[in-house]
Design an enzyme around this catalytic site. Structure first.
Site, PDB file in Angstrom:
ATOM      1  N   LYS A 196      31.155 -14.091   9.410  1.00 42.44           N
ATOM      2  CA  LYS A 196      30.772 -13.874   7.749  1.00 42.44           C
ATOM      3  C   LYS A 196      31.979 -13.367   7.005  1.00 42.44           C
ATOM      4  O   LYS A 196      32.256 -13.613   6.156  1.00 42.44           O
ATOM      5  CB  LYS A 196      29.638 -13.187   7.729  1.00 42.44           C
ATOM      6  CG  LYS A 196      28.930 -12.288   6.360  1.00 42.44           C
ATOM      7  CD  LYS A 196      27.642 -11.537   6.438  1.00 42.44           C
ATOM      8  CE  LYS A 196      27.731 -10.988   5.147  1.00 42.44           C
ATOM      9  NZ  LYS A 196      26.377 -10.190   5.171  1.00 42.44           N
ATOM     10  N   GLU A 202      37.658 -10.031  17.087  1.00 43.51           N
ATOM     11  CA  GLU A 202      37.369 -10.936  18.491  1.00 43.51           C
ATOM     12  C   GLU A 202      37.575 -12.296  17.880  1.00 43.51           C
ATOM     13  O   GLU A 202      37.904 -13.106  18.667  1.00 43.51           O
ATOM     14  CB  GLU A 202      36.036 -10.394  18.801  1.00 43.51           C
ATOM     15  CG  GLU A 202      35.779  -9.194  19.553  1.00 43.51           C
ATOM     16  CD  GLU A 202      35.189  -7.904  18.814  1.00 43.51           C
ATOM     17  OE1 GLU A 202      35.757  -8.214  17.585  1.00 43.51           O
ATOM     18  OE2 GLU A 202      34.687  -7.002  19.043  1.00 43.51           O
ATOM     19  N   GLY A 254      24.647 -10.635   8.943  1.00 43.01           N
ATOM     20  CA  GLY A 254      25.058 -11.251  10.209  1.00 43.01           C
ATOM     21  C   GLY A 254      23.925 -11.571  11.071  1.00 43.01           C
ATOM     22  O   GLY A 254      23.840 -12.673  11.851  1.00 43.01           O
ATOM     23  N   ARG A 255      23.089 -10.821  11.514  1.00 41.32           N
ATOM     24  CA  ARG A 255      22.110 -10.671  12.444  1.00 41.32           C
ATOM     25  C   ARG A 255      20.671 -11.739  12.177  1.00 41.32           C
ATOM     26  O   ARG A 255      20.063 -11.795  12.727  1.00 41.32           O
ATOM     27  CB  ARG A 255      21.696  -9.511  13.106  1.00 41.32           C
ATOM     28  CG  ARG A 255      21.087  -8.277  12.192  1.00 41.32           C
ATOM     29  CD  ARG A 255      21.117  -7.127  12.804  1.00 41.32           C
ATOM     30  NE  ARG A 255      20.736  -5.971  11.825  1.00 41.32           N
ATOM     31  CZ  ARG A 255      21.818  -5.488  11.118  1.00 41.32           C
ATOM     32  NH1 ARG A 255      23.078  -5.816  11.438  1.00 41.32           N
ATOM     33  NH2 ARG A 255      21.412  -4.408  10.286  1.00 41.32           N
ATOM     34  N   GLU A 340      20.524  -2.965  16.086  1.00 37.45           N
ATOM     35  CA  GLU A 340      21.756  -2.791  15.051  1.00 37.45           C
ATOM     36  C   GLU A 340      20.698  -2.611  13.686  1.00 37.45           C
ATOM     37  O   GLU A 340      21.357  -1.939  12.732  1.00 37.45           O
ATOM     38  CB  GLU A 340      22.300  -4.077  14.846  1.00 37.45           C
ATOM     39  CG  GLU A 340      23.572  -3.924  13.915  1.00 37.45           C
ATOM     40  CD  GLU A 340      24.715  -5.033  14.119  1.00 37.45           C
ATOM     41  OE1 GLU A 340      25.761  -4.859  14.918  1.00 37.45           O
ATOM     42  OE2 GLU A 340      24.625  -5.898  13.351  1.00 37.45           O
ATOM     43  N   HIS A 371      11.603  -9.940  40.132  1.00 32.34           N
ATOM     44  CA  HIS A 371      12.369  -9.816  41.530  1.00 32.34           C
ATOM     45  C   HIS A 371      13.288  -9.061  41.280  1.00 32.34           C
ATOM     46  O   HIS A 371      14.301  -9.052  42.283  1.00 32.34           O
ATOM     47  CB  HIS A 371      12.669 -11.174  42.102  1.00 32.34           C
ATOM     48  CG  HIS A 371      11.503 -12.018  42.381  1.00 32.34           C
ATOM     49  ND1 HIS A 371      10.423 -11.809  43.457  1.00 32.34           N
ATOM     50  CD2 HIS A 371      10.686 -12.788  41.530  1.00 32.34           C
ATOM     51  CE1 HIS A 371       9.634 -12.761  43.435  1.00 32.34           C
ATOM     52  NE2 HIS A 371       9.845 -13.264  42.177  1.00 32.34           N
ATOM     53  N   LYS A 500      35.364   0.362  16.059  1.00 33.87           N
ATOM     54  CA  LYS A 500      36.284  -0.759  15.670  1.00 33.87           C
ATOM     55  C   LYS A 500      37.394   0.095  15.281  1.00 33.87           C
ATOM     56  O   LYS A 500      38.597  -0.484  15.501  1.00 33.87           O
ATOM     57  CB  LYS A 500      35.792  -1.385  14.537  1.00 33.87           C
ATOM     58  CG  LYS A 500      34.679  -2.402  14.977  1.00 33.87           C
ATOM     59  CD  LYS A 500      34.470  -3.349  13.466  1.00 33.87           C
ATOM     60  CE  LYS A 500      33.109  -3.909  13.639  1.00 33.87           C
ATOM     61  NZ  LYS A 500      32.756  -4.917  12.415  1.00 33.87           N
TER      62      LYS A 500
HETATM   63  O1  F6P Z   1      30.286  -5.276  14.214  1.00 32.04           O
HETATM   64  C1  F6P Z   1      29.113  -5.838  14.050  1.00 32.04           C
HETATM   65  C2  F6P Z   1      29.067  -6.938  12.991  1.00 32.04           C
HETATM   66  O2  F6P Z   1      29.474  -6.847  11.724  1.00 32.04           O
HETATM   67  C3  F6P Z   1      27.549  -7.512  13.075  1.00 32.04           C
HETATM   68  O3  F6P Z   1      26.702  -7.214  12.188  1.00 32.04           O
HETATM   69  C4  F6P Z   1      28.052  -9.217  12.849  1.00 32.04           C
HETATM   70  O4  F6P Z   1      26.943  -9.991  13.309  1.00 32.04           O
HETATM   71  C5  F6P Z   1      29.090  -9.308  13.698  1.00 32.04           C
HETATM   72  O5  F6P Z   1      29.907  -8.008  13.602  1.00 32.04           O
HETATM   73  C6  F6P Z   1      30.060 -10.322  13.285  1.00 32.04           C
HETATM   74  O6  F6P Z   1      30.436 -10.185  12.066  1.00 32.04           O
HETATM   75  P1  F6P Z   1      31.188 -11.507  11.301  1.00 32.04           P
HETATM   76  O7  F6P Z   1      30.168 -12.571  11.016  1.00 32.04           O
HETATM   77  O8  F6P Z   1      31.699 -10.982  10.011  1.00 32.04           O
HETATM   78  O9  F6P Z   1      32.498 -12.085  12.209  1.00 32.04           O
END
Ligand code: F6P
Length: 535
Positions: A196, A202, A254-255, A340, A371, A500
């Site tokens: 987003k 990452e 995002g979620r 979240e 199990h 972060k």
């Molecule tokens: O760090 C949490 C977060 O902001 C989530 O809410 C989101 O889904 C994820 O990181 C990834 O964010 P982006 O889509 O901006 O890379």
């Protein structure tokens, strides 16, 4: 006395009651089951009785759940700490018109969707190809909401998957991208960078790694990249042609984002028609949530059961137990969706939350979990409410006997959790095995199940794209209702920021470029150990 206090009092009053006893009333099962579309939601195996349900519904009424939901559906800026509307529902209701700040946002949503359909179809047919020909593999690079949704959905819809193979890379651990790319041919791979913000460390790190990998054998690596993001300027800086950039607005959290561009990998996997079915199932659940009376409303009832257990019975966790191997990633997805969203310690007005935040959510598909951790659910000292879900049918007609076993296990677990096994029953069983005296007593006690352990069951005919869309929308709205009743903002996530920031600050300390004088003793010691082990 407030409704909240009434519910606390009620919880104390019924704490010692065995859930099985509620079934002395033979209307219990039907009275505490609701149906909508393909779904049957049975919450009769909980300690909720008529009075409790009335109180819970009164609470939902008092906290204006319906009014708050309407504000969400109509584009009000309910994400107050970020000043944003919350409109993921618009992504699955494409014919609607929804205004944000006085402007209908739907023409743009429809235009992007049409571009997604065109691109996904081109990838599937081979009209869009890599340097080495038709795309055989798609790698979605994203994390959190930009990974969990599409990764879960692609597996959930495996029987409908007739497009290229899809892979999901999320972790900054280089092992993830290394192992994923290891078996792939860069000349026939499409990389989708899903972010987003297009700043997530990452994702951007993995995207750069993928670009280098692609560049080793593909003349124009960026030509085999697509981007899903709200940040068109950043996708351009990364070198991705705007023709393959699928944008969305900041009112898609995002979620909550897999219904739009973030779902591109799913659309490529199953095709636009099945993707449309997935949206349709969610849209039907949206309409139900918006229109059904509270007492008949599945998301509202699921939320009220959740609140009852978490807030009034003090059960700190809940287990989500899909008897559906293809929902393997559902618990992880729900962990982000629920934790979240509702893991907040202040209410909308910034004051300390006077009650607990949302519960810990965890789980694993059955029968595997049986199990592993069910022992604790059955005989541990803490109560863990369980949410079972199961389809009446599988997708493998020649393995129908296996599916029956699966369903039998699912139903048996909720029965066992509720019924338990008394000391008298356990004693009789051990006596029949020939034990007596003190040894009989000792052995019998190990075999006692307290029972009265609450669970709900969501039953559906079969995990089709439509049903799957409905399940996810059901859970999204459940989270909304719980958040609305708690008075928190379910749509921000400030709690992920501190870690972060500190990780960014620690990188140069670990590499030795900076000293860590401002760090605490433990962190300094760990940094020194890592440096020592790497030397
Ligand atoms: O760090 C949490 C977060 O902001 C989530 O809410 C989101 O889904 C994820 O990181 C990834 O964010 P982006 O889509 O901006 O890379």
């Amino acid at each position: 006395m407030s409704t909240w206090q009434d519910l606390r009092r009620k919880s104390d009053a019924v704490a010692a009651r065995h859930i099985s006893d509620l079934f002395e009333n033979d209307k219990r099962a039907a009275g505490f089951t609701r149906e909508f579309g393909p779904f049957t939601f049975d919450f009769s195996k909980t300690n909720i009785d008529d009075e409790t349900l009335d109180l819970l519904l009164k609470l939902a009424q008092e906290r204006d759940v319906a009014g708050k939901a309407e504000a969400m559906f109509t584009g009000a800026p309910i994400n107050e700490t970020e000043g944003r509307a919350v409109l993921h529902t618009a992504l699955r209701n494409l014919d609607a018109s929804v205004e944000v700040d006085g402007r209908d946002v739907m023409p743009e949503v429809r235009a992007t969707y049409a571009r997604m359909v065109e691109f996904a179809s081109a990838v599937r047919s081979g009209a869009f190809a890599g340097q080495g020909g038709k795309i055989t593999d798609v790698v979605n690079i994203g994390i959190g909401g930009s990974d969990l949704g599409p990764a879960m959905a692609t597996l959930a819809l495996a029987p409908y998957h007739d497009g290229p193979r899809c892979h999901f890379v999320s972790n900054v651990d280089g092992a993830h991208i290394h192992d994923t790319l290891a078996g792939l041919d860069p000349e026939t791979t499409l990389v989708i960078v899903a972010s987003k913000t297009f700043t997530t460390i990452e994702t951007m790190t993995n995207a750069e790694t993928a670009k280098r990998w692609m560049g080793q054998s593909v003349r124009e690596p960026a030509a085999q990249f697509a981007a899903l993001s709200t940040a068109a300027d950043k996708t351009a800086d990364f070198g991705i042609d705007p023709a393959r950039v699928f944008g969305f607005a900041d009112w898609v959290g995002g979620r909550y984002s897999m219904w739009g561009p973030i779902g591109l990998s799913v659309m490529i996997a199953v095709g636009p028609d099945d993707f449309a079915q997935f949206l349709k199932g969610a849209a039907q659940m949206d309409a139900h949530f918006r229109e059904a009376p509270l007492a008949e409303n599945l998301p509202v009832l699921l939320a009220l059961v959740g609140l009852w257990h978490n807030q009034f019975c003090d059960y700190a966790t809940r287990a989500v137990l899909p008897y559906e191997q293809r929902l393997l990633r559902l618990p992880a997805y729900l962990q982000q969706l629920e934790m979240e969203s509702n893991g907040k310690r202040v209410s909308m007005d910034g004051k300390d939350l006077p009650v607990h935040s949302g519960p810990v959510v965890w789980g694993e598909p059955g029968t595997n979990g049986q199990h592993a951790f069910y022992q604790l659910i059955h005989q541990g000292t803490r109560v863990i409410p369980c949410e079972f879900m199961v389809g009446a049918q599988g997708h493998e007609p020649d393995l129908a006997h296996q599916h029956m076993l699966l369903v039998a296990n699912c139903l048996a677990q909720s029965e066992a959790l509720m019924r338990g096994r008394s000391l008298a029953e356990a004693t009789q069983i051990m006596r029949d095995k020939g034990l007596e005296g003190a040894e009989l007593d000792r052995q019998a006690r190990h075999r006692v199940f307290p029972g009265s352990r609450p669970s709900t069951t969501l039953l559906y005919p079969k995990l089709t794209p439509e049903v799957f869309g409905g399940i996810i929308a059901l859970y999204e709205h459940r989270v909304f209702v719980e958040g609305a009743i708690l008075g928190i903002n379910s749509f921000d996530q400030w709690g992920v920021e501190l870690g972060k920031e500190l990780a960014l600050a620690l990188s140069p300390v670990l590499s030795g470029e900076k000293d860590g004088a401002d760090k605490d003793g433990s962190t300094r010691q760990l940094v020194a150990k890592v440096q020592g082990l790497r030397a």
